[in-house]
Write an enzyme that holds these catalytic residues in place. Sequence first.
Site, PDB file in Angstrom:
ATOM      1  N   GLY A   1      50.779  64.469  69.547  1.00  0.00           N
ATOM      2  CA  GLY A   1      49.597  63.618  69.581  1.00  0.00           C
ATOM      3  C   GLY A   1      48.371  64.419  69.959  1.00  0.00           C
ATOM      4  O   GLY A   1      47.360  64.414  69.273  1.00  0.00           O
TER       5      GLY A   1
ATOM      6  N   GLU B   1      46.873  69.740  75.963  1.00  0.00           N
ATOM      7  CA  GLU B   1      45.956  69.908  77.087  1.00  0.00           C
ATOM      8  C   GLU B   1      45.491  71.335  77.314  1.00  0.00           C
ATOM      9  O   GLU B   1      45.236  71.736  78.458  1.00  0.00           O
ATOM     10  CB  GLU B   1      46.634  69.415  78.374  1.00  0.00           C
ATOM     11  CG  GLU B   1      47.827  70.254  78.830  1.00  0.00           C
ATOM     12  CD  GLU B   1      49.174  69.790  78.328  1.00  0.00           C
ATOM     13  OE1 GLU B   1      50.198  70.167  78.906  1.00  0.00           O
ATOM     14  OE2 GLU B   1      49.193  69.041  77.330  1.00  0.00           O
TER      15      GLU B   1
ATOM     16  N   GLU C   1      45.027  63.813  78.640  1.00  0.00           N
ATOM     17  CA  GLU C   1      44.848  65.264  78.503  1.00  0.00           C
ATOM     18  C   GLU C   1      43.911  65.814  79.576  1.00  0.00           C
ATOM     19  O   GLU C   1      44.107  66.937  80.062  1.00  0.00           O
ATOM     20  CB  GLU C   1      44.321  65.605  77.103  1.00  0.00           C
ATOM     21  CG  GLU C   1      45.202  65.128  75.949  1.00  0.00           C
ATOM     22  CD  GLU C   1      46.660  65.544  76.082  1.00  0.00           C
ATOM     23  OE1 GLU C   1      46.937  66.622  76.645  1.00  0.00           O
ATOM     24  OE2 GLU C   1      47.537  64.785  75.624  1.00  0.00           O
TER      25      GLU C   1
END
Length: 907
Positions: free
Chosen positions: A310, A313, A347
């Site tokens: 998806g 980070e 994130e």
Amino acid sequence: MAGPVAKAPKSADQYRLPTNVKPVHYDLTIRTDLERLKFDGYVTTHLDIVRDTTSIQFHTSKLKFGHAKFASSSLDEPFVQEASSLKYSEEEERATLELPMTLPAGTKAELKIDFEGELTGAMMGYYRSAWEREGKTAYYSLTQFEPTAARRAFPCWDEPALKATFSMTMISRADTVNLANMPAISEDVYSPSLKESTDVVSWLSSKLSAVTTDESSEWKITKFEKTPPMSTYIVAWANGPFKYLEDTYKSPLSGKVRPLRVYTTPDLIHQAQFALDVKRKVLPLYEQVFDIEYPLPKLDTLVATDFDAGAMENWGLITGRTAAFLLDPKKSDLNGKKNVAITQSHEVAHMWFGNITTMEWWDNLYLNEGFASLMGETIILDRVFPEWKVHSAFISNELNQAMSLDAKLSSHPIEVECPDAEMANQIFDALSYDKAASVLRMLSRYVTEEKFLKGVSIYLKKHLYKNTVTRDLWQGIAEASGLDVPKVMDNWVKKMGFPVVKVTEVDGGIRVRQDRFLETGPADPKDNKTIWSIPLSLLTVGSNGKASVDHTILLDEREKFIPLDTSRPFKLNAGTVSVFRVLYSPERLVKVAEEAAKENSVFSREDRIGLVYDALALAKAGYTEVSSALTLYEAFRNEKECLIWSSISQSLYALSSTWFEHADILRELDAFRRELFVPIVKRLGYDYPEDEDIDQRQLRTTAILQSADAGDESVVAELLKRFKQAVETGDDSYIPPDLTAVTYRLAVQKGGRKEYDTVRAITSKPKTPQMGIAGMRAMGASQDKALQEETWQYIMTKTRDQDLFYFFIGLQENYAARRFLVQKFKQDYDALYQRFIDNFSIQGLIRRTFNTLASGKDYEETKAFFQGKDTSKYKMALEQALDTIKARAAWVERSSDDLRRWLSSRA
């Protein structure tokens, strides 16, 4: 082409680098050639010699080396070794450089290696992503390194504990944009006489002089600031024709103002504002909660059109797919908006959990992901969007998802043994994310959120730029709370599974007993050895009629007596905060249901959601009858809260999906769904006023979706009419964004070639990511075998790799196409395996193909199909799928008669 066969297991120490040397700094230069879809460069790694050594081992995969130059204070002069003399292990993804002498501990060394690689579409390592520019396919490039793919982009020590600083230099075409973890400190157009970046200029000059083809394009050199100490998996860079939106935020701790940007290709940048707004709002909140300032000078987000996960980070340069970050406010549904906010906040949480303070090894992945899920998706997001009631939604979105997976024998502990890269790739699941978040949420309630967050701050501050294990976290929270946190928590993270607590009413109170909960029924003694320390959160009602909750009661033994006035309402797991199911007697469950259904019930919204999910889970496992769950849902007929209706709708879909091949049961289930949801549609209608209450908006969407899926003629007719109007006029506003998915699906399901082609055209060039996803899922909805075949051919020949699972979801949701999907997956298994051999996706495709089967024959045939295949990349997903089939088959056999009786009794 025959698929790969099973491999023999290897010991854990074969997958970890020796600890005789430690990297402390990388000088990394990368040149990106988007015209030839190649990259090359060189890296100088500065090493500390920890123990006497005669060799240097490091990670590498899919790279071609030039030469290796090694220098040390112990050597009179550097020596150069050609790549061909290095020892490589393709399976272990490492290389070994043998040294001509023994390097003594305590000395310094430098290893410089030239390398080159291909920009493939693997969505791992350093890869290419495609977009359409002026009607033609163009490319840009970006990285995805988690968990173990940095080694595909440059030779490195690719383990989380081996932190180092990085100085990055990027060489690219002059008309492109370079991005990295840190801000750029200089950018110069290349010329052989350039005085800046002398080493880089010399290297590039030598490369260009060896090129015989025309090199008319100008190159530029971008140098970036040095990073703090960081793990390789969060190193990131990108190159392409990016545009950006910019904002700033002011640190509440220091007053510093930092730039915030969202980058993407020019055609998409107009949809990036909302993600930027969310980032600006959450960053100062994180600083305040943790009492730690965000340490980097900037925070960018790059939105990619090809992305396997998806989002990711990377420190200072978050990356992710379009659906995770792009939003057209006029054309996007509420779920799309929530997804962008959740992803961005999640994130950003990693900037602290994972990036500043990093788990020591992948077995502690939950220290990153569980925290980011709890903090980013619930605690912080609630402060920005309180109207979304995210604490209540957590029960559906995280807790119930986690318990569904953890109820299988093939589950794994949160803190899971993780010897190698293939295992690391498989633990990014609902246990590392959702169960970890759930047990942390439980701990937060037990010690109080204030002390929990204080303990988290202590933990982070003690381990800034370091690596941690579970005990480090427990120490921080124990210091803040004064409680024995390891005693309460260790079994929750170190043991798989969770308990069911049986409540028996006796004189003067209740006796509670804990046993492991399995979806297949009571656990065998060999699987029922764990004793959890369970915060029971007991709700009782006083003589004044008001409820109070005791959060201090801990069930840390097999059985326990609790004094209680059972003549008044009571409930365990108040707020549905703890990770366990509650099994009441049938008589008590009736009383609980009666209280829950009252207009001003003492049971909260969270209590009622928990009751809905517990009822079905207990029925599936054979502790209760399915009819008791349905009776509970019927009692909620006058419920006002959308989130309770949403949990009921999910539960009814679970029943329908399990009995998908039992036409008589499906017919009666659909009638029941229509009875519950059609009156809500009639009350709320189909239009979405701009200033409408969020709850009402969500409830309307849920009711229309359930009514349409259950075949209500008036709802289906209305949605098909709106689809026709939108197509004929070209005006999308006839279909409210929240109803796009169900409308497209109905159009394909009820229509023919014309409707299918219309949705296919929308899918090919969607106006928003959300419309594209709706179209992809709808293409699987056709009842026509020929159109199902066309969808499969589209999947195999035209779909972006990142989007396959949307099509699989669409086929899986179509009961008439489920067996077609299984057949096609088996037929094209080898091609699918090779297509996704280098990333996460094959695991998701396994689940989407087989998880909805529900017979003993399906179990045997699925097991036989994978026999002898190399399942090492998706072993856990396959075991979980097989357990799911077995549990569903047992449920169908056990509960069909009860289900028929209850449904027919209503006729």
